[in-house]
Write a protein that holds these residues in place. Structure first.
Motif, short mmCIF file in Angstrom:
data_model
loop_
_atom_site.label_atom_id
_atom_site.label_comp_id
_atom_site.label_asym_id
_atom_site.label_seq_id
_atom_site.Cartn_x
_atom_site.Cartn_y
_atom_site.Cartn_z
N ILE B 175 0.81 -1.21 0.00
CA ILE B 175 0.00 0.00 0.00
C ILE B 175 0.85 1.27 0.00
O ILE B 175 0.41 2.33 -0.42
CB ILE B 175 -1.00 -0.02 1.19
N PRO B 193 -3.27 5.27 3.50
CA PRO B 193 -3.58 6.33 2.53
C PRO B 193 -4.37 7.46 3.18
O PRO B 193 -5.17 7.23 4.09
CB PRO B 193 -4.43 5.60 1.48
N SER B 350 -4.50 -5.14 1.92
CA SER B 350 -5.43 -4.08 2.31
C SER B 350 -4.97 -3.48 3.63
O SER B 350 -4.65 -4.22 4.57
CB SER B 350 -6.83 -4.66 2.48
N CYS B 351 -4.95 -2.15 3.72
CA CYS B 351 -4.46 -1.55 4.96
C CYS B 351 -5.50 -1.60 6.06
O CYS B 351 -5.21 -1.34 7.21
CB CYS B 351 -4.00 -0.11 4.71
N GLY B 352 -6.75 -1.90 5.68
CA GLY B 352 -7.78 -2.13 6.68
C GLY B 352 -8.58 -0.91 7.13
O GLY B 352 -9.44 -1.03 7.99
N GLN B 353 -8.34 0.23 6.53
CA GLN B 353 -9.07 1.43 6.97
C GLN B 353 -10.53 1.41 6.53
O GLN B 353 -11.39 1.97 7.20
CB GLN B 353 -8.43 2.70 6.38
N CYS B 354 -10.81 0.85 5.34
CA CYS B 354 -12.17 0.92 4.79
C CYS B 354 -12.83 -0.46 4.81
O CYS B 354 -12.24 -1.44 4.37
CB CYS B 354 -12.15 1.42 3.35
N CYS B 357 -13.16 -2.63 1.47
CA CYS B 357 -11.88 -3.19 1.02
C CYS B 357 -11.44 -4.31 1.95
O CYS B 357 -11.13 -5.41 1.52
CB CYS B 357 -10.84 -2.07 0.97
N THR B 403 -14.04 3.88 -1.31
CA THR B 403 -12.98 3.70 -0.33
C THR B 403 -12.00 4.87 -0.39
O THR B 403 -12.04 5.67 -1.31
CB THR B 403 -12.23 2.39 -0.62
N ILE B 404 -11.10 4.90 0.58
CA ILE B 404 -10.15 6.00 0.64
C ILE B 404 -9.18 5.99 -0.54
O ILE B 404 -8.83 7.03 -1.07
CB ILE B 404 -9.37 5.96 1.98
N CYS B 405 -8.75 4.80 -0.94
CA CYS B 405 -7.82 4.76 -2.08
C CYS B 405 -8.31 3.75 -3.10
O CYS B 405 -9.29 3.05 -2.87
CB CYS B 405 -6.40 4.45 -1.60
N LEU B 407 -7.08 1.00 -4.05
CA LEU B 407 -6.83 -0.43 -3.87
C LEU B 407 -8.17 -1.16 -3.79
O LEU B 407 -8.35 -2.22 -4.38
CB LEU B 407 -6.00 -0.71 -2.61
N GLY B 408 -9.13 -0.57 -3.11
CA GLY B 408 -10.45 -1.20 -2.97
C GLY B 408 -11.04 -1.59 -4.31
O GLY B 408 -11.24 -2.78 -4.60
S1 SF4 Z 1 -9.17 1.09 -0.06
FE1 SF4 Z 1 -9.14 1.72 2.11
S2 SF4 Z 1 -8.69 -0.18 3.28
FE2 SF4 Z 1 -8.20 -0.57 1.12
S3 SF4 Z 1 -6.01 -0.12 1.03
FE3 SF4 Z 1 -7.08 1.77 0.37
S4 SF4 Z 1 -7.28 2.98 2.26
FE4 SF4 Z 1 -6.73 0.87 2.88
#
Ligand code: SF4
Ligand SMILES: Cc1cc2nc3c(=O)[nH]c(=O)nc-3n(C[C@H](O)[C@H](O)[C@H](O)COP(=O)(O)O)c2cc1C
Ligand code: FES
Lengths: 218, 442
Positions: B175, B193, B350-354, B357, B403-405, B407-408
């Motif tokens: 990430i 992110p 996944s960074c786990g914030q959202c 995701c 999502t924040i970024c 990746l989701g």
């Molecule tokens: S979408 Fe959200 S949970 Fe997934 S990597 Fe990006 S910031 Fe982290």
């Protein structure tokens, strides 16, 4: 030895001096501690915390986010077998299963003699050598079962000591110099450059304005 | 279908790599090294930026944004700004920056000084993926040589322009390639992110100051662009896809590797099949599917082989050139297994914030794994689409983002591609209660 050696402490201070804010040196200092001790010990995290000005819990909380930083001991050689897409298509999963049998440990575990820790890793950007493995972040591939066993044999025999440094040594080349200019010097240099640039821009605008006016008048 | 190009385009970023000692300072100087920087320093910074704008160099990190335009987003009146170079390369099957870092570190440093001069950066940080041990050694060595030579540091080549570069190692987290996560990581934090807006760190970036984040390959193009002019670069390629680009070719091809080809003038087929490029799939095999631009992209199938490597064309066709990683799967590939592995990657990273995701990737991984290993049910196929739709509503392209970024929304495309094209293969897994592909050929 878990506090920094005098030499490493001096290097830590050099690293700290490279950043506008000390906390930025947190990861580089964790790498430095890991290179010294093979893993990130609680004492090292305490010292990193002192140096960058955060609490030890913050160092642990940050370090635990990153796969390369080990907060418990690992083997002399960390063998990471990649099973991501390109390696998967070339037999990466089979290689991992072979590695498990051959070393007698599951991914995440360390051999009894403390020599090897096996890991399943994500793509290490060596996909043209699939299936591949990283040993202390030096890459080998393509690796069939026999080539893997040969590699392990060579590591055990110490035949690859030059190519693959023991423990978490990330880089054997260390920066020796601090910053060439101070923050204030650079800021002054940039301010002057910005002013010159603005002056050039307004001169250009005035010129364009002038010729533009001329154009509309004629 | 565009005709395969016959003339060979200049090797803009890989020109030196034919030499076994391409990474050395001596070879660099003997092959025109630091000439682009010398020329840049004789120009006004805004004129250097104008050349880069004229080249229409698209960012090579994945999003493909115009580099010159990105630089122009820096706010005026803030003299402290930073250049951060993204060398975190972790998108599966992408291995071009790794090569550029290891094999031509001076070219990268030269590009960084040129960019820093053009945008007036107070300091440059080169964030390199922690796992690139040899790359870190080579760059640190090259940096020391560049300082000693006067190409980095105080009053560079007597121009009055000073710049310090700091090489910063990552520590293993995909990430952190996302630019705002990278800035957090560079500030010594977890790689979470940042919430957008701001959409670009140009206004608020590292330490809250204006910051430009650019990719390693993007930077490595700059010495050539300054030396030969932006127009010469823009004369190559077509439309917005100018110049050349490195494509990292992997999977079921005879000659996996990095190939620099002219953009838009080369097709996927040519890259995969030409003898001097990928060399084709194995004897008696055929292409079943391919990833056109990193595992975040939807897949392409044989009917898209003749599409040119053109960012906009590929985008219109519902995929992306992304990170420039092309992975070929021949007809022995189990697409369930391949797409499961991609989802597993996103779930792990996944960074786990959202919630969509974090939870969605876990669900998809679980369901895909049970289908691949024979425990799937027919309803699972709809369940996959339902979960995917919860991650990225509408399952359209470009994907919707909750999502924040990004990746989701990068999680579902591979599974959706495999499922929509090879639903029957998923069903066979379910009906037979096992993967129908023989173990050694999967
Ligand atoms: S979408 Fe959200 S949970 Fe997934 S990597 Fe990006 S910031 Fe982290
Ligand atoms: C999950 C994720 C991972 C990314 N990884 C990388 C990476 O490894 N390297 C990179 O250059 N860009 C990566 N990017 C893109 C960056 O956010 C950014 O767009 C890029 O570094 C900008 O440089 P460019 O304009 O020169 O392409 C990633 C983006 C996302 C969302
Ligand atoms: S997929 Fe294994 S190194 Fe890239």
């Amino acid at each position: 030895m878990a506090r920094f050696s005098p030499e490493n402490l001096a290097h830590a201070r050099l690293l700290l001096s490279l950043y506008p804010e000390p906390r930025s040196a947190l990861l580089p200092l964790c790498h430095l501690a890991q290179a010294q001790d093979g893993w990130l010990t609680p004492e090292a995290m305490e010292q990193v915390a002192e140096l960058v000005g955060v609490t030890p819990a913050e160092v642990l909380g940050t370090a635990s986010f990153y796969d390369m930083l080990h907060t418990s001991p690992v083997g002399t050689y960390l063998i990471g077998v990649c099973t991501n897409l390109a390696c998967l298509l070339a037999g990466g999963e089979e290689l991992l299963r072979h590695a498990e049998r051959s070393l007698g440990v599951a991914p995440g575990a360390t051999t009894e003699d403390g020599m090897f820790t096996l890991e399943e890793v994500e793509c290490v950007a060596a996909c043209d050598r699939a299936p591949c493995a990283a040993v202390n972040w030096r890459y080998f591939g393509p690796l069939g079962p026999d080539a893997f066993d040969e590699l392990v044999g060579q590591l055990r025999a110490g035949a690859l000591a030059a190519e693959v440094p023991a423990h978490g040594v990330l880089s054997r080349v260390r920066r020796r110099r601090g910053l060439a200019t101070t923050t204030e010097e650079v800021a002054a240099e940039r301010r002057a450059a910005d002013e010159e640039r603005a002056a050039r821009a307004s001169a250009k605008a005035a010129e364009a304005q002038g010729s533009g006016d001329g154009g509309s008048r004629s | 279908m565009s005709a395969p190009s016959t003339s060979s385009p200049p090797a803009i970023v890989t020109g030196r790599l034919g030499y076994p000692d391409s990474h050395t300072f001596e070879r660099f100087l003997a092959t025109g090294g630091y000439e682009g920087l010398r020329k840049a320093l004789r120009l006004h910074p805004e004129d250097v930026a104008a050349e880069v704008s004229a080249s229409n160099l698209l960012g090579r990190g994945g999003a493909g944004f115009e580099t010159g335009r990105k630089w122009s987003l820096l706010p005026a009146g803030k003299p402290v700004r930073y250049l951060v170079v993204n060398g975190d390369e972790s998108e599966p099957a992408t291995f071009k920056d790794h090569m550029l870092i290891e094999r031509d570190p001076h070219q990268l440093l030269e590009g960084i000084v040129i960019a820093a001069y053009a945008i007036g950066a107070a300091q440059a940080f080169l964030y390199i993926r922690g796992e690139f041990a040899l790359g870190l050694e080579r760059v640190e060595q090259a940096l020391e040589e560049a300082y000693a030579y006067g190409a980095v540091g105080r009053d560079i080549f007597g121009s009055g322009f000073s710049l310090d570069i700091v090489v910063h190692p990552g520590a293993g987290a995909y990430i952190c390639g996302e630019e705002t996560a990278l800035l957090e990581s560079l500030e010594g934090k977890r790689g979470f992110p940042r919430i957008k807006p701001p959409y670009f760190p140009a206004a608020i970036g590292l330490y809250g100051e204006p910051t430009i984040v650019n990719n390693v390959e993007t930077m490595s193009n700059l010495p050539w662009i300054v030396t030969h002019g932006g127009a010469a670069f823009a004369a190559l390629g077509q439309g917005r896809s100018t110049g050349t680009r490195i494509f990292a070719l992997s999977g079921h091809v005879r000659r996996p590797g990095n190939y620099e080809v002219e953009m838009a003038k080369t097709t996927f087929r040519e890259l995969i099949e030409a003898e001097h490029l990928g060399g084709g799939v194995r004897e008696g095999r055929a292409v079943k599917a391919f990833v056109p631009g990193g595992v975040s992209s939807p897949w392409f199938f044989p009917e898209q082989l003749d599409m040119p490597l053109d960012q906009d064309e590929v985008g219109k066709a519902g995929a992306m050139l992304g990170s420039g990683a092309i992975t070929v799967m021949d007809d022995t590939t189990c697409v369930v297994r391949a797409s499961w592995r991609i989802v597993k990657f996103f779930w792990r990273e996944s960074c786990g914030q959202c919630t969509p995701c974090r939870e969605g990737s876990g669900w998809l991984e679980k369901v895909m794994h049970r289908i691949e290993t024979g425990g799937g049910r027919e309803e699972d196929l709809d369940l996959l689409l339902d979960v995917a739709d919860n991650i990225s509503p509408g399952l359209s392209w470009p994907p919707a983002q909750t999502t924040i970024c990004v990746l989701g929304p990068s999680i579902p495309p591979s599974v959706c591609s495999a499922l929509s094209r090879y639903r029957d293969e998923f069903l066979t897994h379910v009906k037979e209660g096992r993967c129908p592909f023989p173990e050694e050929a999967r």
